[in-house]
Structures are given as structure tokens and as C-alpha cells.
Design a protein around this motif. Structure first.
Motif, PDB file in Angstrom:
ATOM      1  N   LYS A  31       0.982  -0.755   0.074  1.00 26.47           N
ATOM      2  CA  LYS A  31       0.282  -0.075   0.157  1.00 26.47           C
ATOM      3  C   LYS A  31       0.604   1.020   0.270  1.00 26.47           C
ATOM      4  O   LYS A  31       2.248   1.267   0.932  1.00 26.47           O
ATOM      5  CB  LYS A  31      -0.602  -0.478   1.344  1.00 26.47           C
ATOM      6  CG  LYS A  31      -2.000  -1.021   1.343  1.00 26.47           C
ATOM      7  CD  LYS A  31      -2.676  -1.215   2.257  1.00 26.47           C
ATOM      8  CE  LYS A  31      -3.749  -2.440   2.517  1.00 26.47           C
ATOM      9  NZ  LYS A  31      -4.901  -1.827   3.457  1.00 26.47           N
ATOM     10  N   GLY A  32       0.398   2.021  -0.639  1.00 29.81           N
ATOM     11  CA  GLY A  32       1.220   3.297  -0.761  1.00 29.81           C
ATOM     12  C   GLY A  32       1.822   4.348   0.136  1.00 29.81           C
ATOM     13  O   GLY A  32       2.756   4.650   0.431  1.00 29.81           O
ATOM     14  N   ASP A  33       0.623   3.625   1.313  1.00 29.23           N
ATOM     15  CA  ASP A  33       1.034   4.991   2.515  1.00 29.23           C
ATOM     16  C   ASP A  33       1.474   3.776   3.403  1.00 29.23           C
ATOM     17  O   ASP A  33       1.394   3.848   4.956  1.00 29.23           O
ATOM     18  CB  ASP A  33      -0.276   5.882   3.337  1.00 29.23           C
ATOM     19  CG  ASP A  33      -1.152   4.360   3.433  1.00 29.23           C
ATOM     20  OD1 ASP A  33      -1.639   2.834   2.924  1.00 29.23           O
ATOM     21  OD2 ASP A  33      -2.449   5.065   4.188  1.00 29.23           O
ATOM     22  N   SER A  34       1.461   2.800   3.474  1.00 28.27           N
ATOM     23  CA  SER A  34       2.521   1.786   4.398  1.00 28.27           C
ATOM     24  C   SER A  34       3.404   2.175   5.146  1.00 28.27           C
ATOM     25  O   SER A  34       5.051   3.103   4.441  1.00 28.27           O
ATOM     26  CB  SER A  34       2.257   0.592   4.293  1.00 28.27           C
ATOM     27  OG  SER A  34       3.946   0.081   3.434  1.00 28.27           O
ATOM     28  N   ASP A  41      12.033   2.421   1.104  1.00 30.45           N
ATOM     29  CA  ASP A  41      12.296   3.711   0.282  1.00 30.45           C
ATOM     30  C   ASP A  41      13.657   4.524   1.350  1.00 30.45           C
ATOM     31  O   ASP A  41      14.353   4.506   0.165  1.00 30.45           O
ATOM     32  CB  ASP A  41      11.171   4.751   0.613  1.00 30.45           C
ATOM     33  CG  ASP A  41       9.944   4.105  -1.292  1.00 30.45           C
ATOM     34  OD1 ASP A  41      10.470   3.857  -1.533  1.00 30.45           O
ATOM     35  OD2 ASP A  41       9.090   4.816  -1.110  1.00 30.45           O
ATOM     36  N   GLU A  42      13.181   4.207   2.089  1.00 34.37           N
ATOM     37  CA  GLU A  42      14.277   4.680   2.653  1.00 34.37           C
ATOM     38  C   GLU A  42      15.939   3.636   2.601  1.00 34.37           C
ATOM     39  O   GLU A  42      17.232   4.387   2.382  1.00 34.37           O
ATOM     40  CB  GLU A  42      13.932   4.553   3.915  1.00 34.37           C
ATOM     41  CG  GLU A  42      15.584   5.038   5.264  1.00 34.37           C
ATOM     42  CD  GLU A  42      14.850   5.489   6.518  1.00 34.37           C
ATOM     43  OE1 GLU A  42      15.780   5.372   7.428  1.00 34.37           O
ATOM     44  OE2 GLU A  42      13.992   6.032   7.211  1.00 34.37           O
ATOM     45  N   ILE A  43      15.509   2.641   2.874  1.00 32.21           N
ATOM     46  CA  ILE A  43      16.787   1.780   2.393  1.00 32.21           C
ATOM     47  C   ILE A  43      17.054   1.776   1.269  1.00 32.21           C
ATOM     48  O   ILE A  43      18.439   1.602   0.611  1.00 32.21           O
ATOM     49  CB  ILE A  43      15.908   0.317   2.867  1.00 32.21           C
ATOM     50  CG1 ILE A  43      15.958  -0.089   4.200  1.00 32.21           C
ATOM     51  CG2 ILE A  43      17.562  -0.930   1.891  1.00 32.21           C
ATOM     52  CD1 ILE A  43      15.616  -1.533   4.138  1.00 32.21           C
TER      53      ILE A  43
END
Length: 144
Positions: A31-34, A41-43
């Protein structure tokens, strides 16, 4: 996706390993807000930064990665030369307690935990850590 299960000795699941190359595929299924998507994304961002930093030129004209590779080669050659003359090499890792304990890499590929007497510059054997041919630098001995 090539997910690998990691298990404790008793067989109980301890975690999952997802190759960095497969994380983009995994992101598409979230899900886009998970929070997990944000974490991935950070990794990936940190991975890209890290890879970019390794390629940045240093004052010596080489990248950090090239400098690290050359440094490892020089250190390996120093160990190879010392071992060929029967001279042990000393270093410290998590098995040695600073400031007096060191790991002695021996020319036969074994390793010992030793203590340095700073007043006499003498080493005292505390215990053998690994037998002949099993130490961290044993590959250098095998190369000879």
C-alpha cells in the motif's frame, strides 16, 4: 522474488532475507501509505547514496571503492610477505579487549589471543583462538 528464510539451529524461523535487487518488485505489492513501504524507500535511498559515495573520486584520483580494494591488496601482500618469513601479524577485532589484547595471526594460519606488555613490548599468549589453517588470514598461507 528470491526470498530466503533464515532459521535458528533449532529450525525456528528467525528472519527473511530479500536481495536488494528484489525490493523494487516487493514495493509494487505494498500500500502506498504503509510504514513498510516508507522503510523500503529509505533503504533504497541509502543504498543509492552509498553506491554513489563509493564512486566519488578522492584526492588520490581513485574512487573510495578502488582505494579500499587497493588497500586490501596491500594489506594482504604485507601478510603474505611476513608469513613467508615466519613473522606473525597482529591486529585487533571484537575478540580482543583494548588496549593490551591483540589477535596474533600466525604464519601457519592459526590465531592466538595475546596480551602486550607495554613496558617490555613483549607478547604473552592468553589462548589459542583457532587452529592451524583456520584463521582469518589462512587464505594468505594457502596462496603461497
Amino acid at each position: 522474488m528470491a526470498v530466503k528464510e533464515m532459521r535458528y539451529e533449532n529450525g525456528r524461523l528467525s528472519g527473511l532475507f530479500i536481495p536488494i535487487e528484489d525490493i523494487e518488485e516487493l514495493k509494487g505489492d505494498l500500500k502506498g501509505d504503509s510504514q513498510f513501504l516508507s522503510y523500503l524507500d529509505e533503504i533504497l535511498f541509502k543504498q543509492q547514496e552509498s553506491e554513489s559515495a563509493l564512486q566519488q573520486p578522492l584526492p588520490n584520483g581513485l574512487s573510495l571503492q578502488q582505494t579500499n580494494e587497493r588497500t586490501a591488496e596491500v594489506i594482504t601482500n604485507l601478510h603474505r610477505e611476513a608469513f613467508s618469513k615466519g613473522i606473525p601479524m597482529y591486529y585487533r577485532d571484537a575478540r580482543a579487549t583494548p588496549p593490551k589484547e591483540f589477535i596474533r595471526a600466525n604464519p601457519d594460519g592459526s590465531e592466538d589471543l595475546v596480551s602486550l606488555d607495554l613496558s617490555t613490548a613483549d607478547y604473552t599468549l592468553i589462548k589459542q583462538l583457532v587452529p592451524k589453517g583456520k584463521g582469518s588470514w589462512a587464505f594468505v598461507v594457502a596462496d603461497r
